[in-house]
Motif scaffolding. Structure first.
Motif, PDB file in Angstrom:
ATOM      1  N   ASN A 142       3.341   2.290  -2.866  1.00  0.00           N
ATOM      2  CA  ASN A 142       4.513   2.510  -1.831  1.00  0.00           C
ATOM      3  C   ASN A 142       4.343   2.141  -0.490  1.00  0.00           C
ATOM      4  N   SER A 151       4.426  -0.872   2.115  1.00  0.00           N
ATOM      5  CA  SER A 151       5.265  -2.380   2.123  1.00  0.00           C
ATOM      6  C   SER A 151       4.444  -3.191   3.244  1.00  0.00           C
ATOM      7  N   ASN A 152       4.826  -4.315   3.663  1.00  0.00           N
ATOM      8  CA  ASN A 152       4.360  -5.039   4.626  1.00  0.00           C
ATOM      9  C   ASN A 152       3.333  -5.919   4.010  1.00  0.00           C
ATOM     10  N   ASP A 200       7.268  -7.286  -0.924  1.00  0.00           N
ATOM     11  CA  ASP A 200       8.159  -6.024  -0.353  1.00  0.00           C
ATOM     12  C   ASP A 200       8.285  -4.968  -1.854  1.00  0.00           C
ATOM     13  N   LEU A 201       8.731  -4.059  -1.199  1.00  0.00           N
ATOM     14  CA  LEU A 201       8.703  -2.855  -2.282  1.00  0.00           C
ATOM     15  C   LEU A 201      10.385  -2.646  -2.715  1.00  0.00           C
ATOM     16  N   HIS A 235       6.589  -2.607  -6.330  1.00  0.00           N
ATOM     17  CA  HIS A 235       6.168  -3.966  -5.509  1.00  0.00           C
ATOM     18  C   HIS A 235       6.776  -5.193  -6.357  1.00  0.00           C
TER      19      HIS A 235
END
Length: 115
Positions: A54, A56-57, A101-102, A108
């Protein structure tokens, strides 16, 4: 196992720092363990799920493994064999960087070559 390339997952800020310094020294975990953790092509999804759930980035670095002099394949605590680099990573050996990204369900999005 495909030994031509290894993959490194890091955060965008870690990647930006590496580009500014013109060398990748590793993530906090890498620095603590004394080597840079990599995954082979078939281990990327497993690594994301285990360490970056979970989150991101993220950035995925595709690295030319054949150019790395201090790359060692070692068995981890779960029995799998992972590539570890016992030196800093010269950015000239990174052949591509991907933004990870998610999607809506929290998984992912990986580049098509890793699907």
């Amino acid at each position: 196992m495909n030994f031509d390339f290894v993959y490194k997952i890091c955060t965008k800020p870690e990647w930006n720092t590496a580009k500014e310094n013109k060398i990748f020294k590793g993530t906090d975990l890498d620095l603590k363990d004394g080597f840079i953790h990599f995954s082979d092509k078939n281990q990327v999804k497993q690594t994301l799920n285990r360490f970056y759930l979970n989150q991101s980035n993220l950035v995925l670095l595709k690295v030319d493994a054949l150019k790395l002099k201090n790359l060692v394949y070692e068995q981890s605590s779960d029995g799998n064999v992972f590539p570890h680099l016992y030196s800093e990573l010269d950015l000239k050996f990174i052949v591509k960087d991907y933004s990870i990204d998610l999607n809506e369900d929290g998984n992912h999005n990986l580049p098509s070559e890793l699907q």
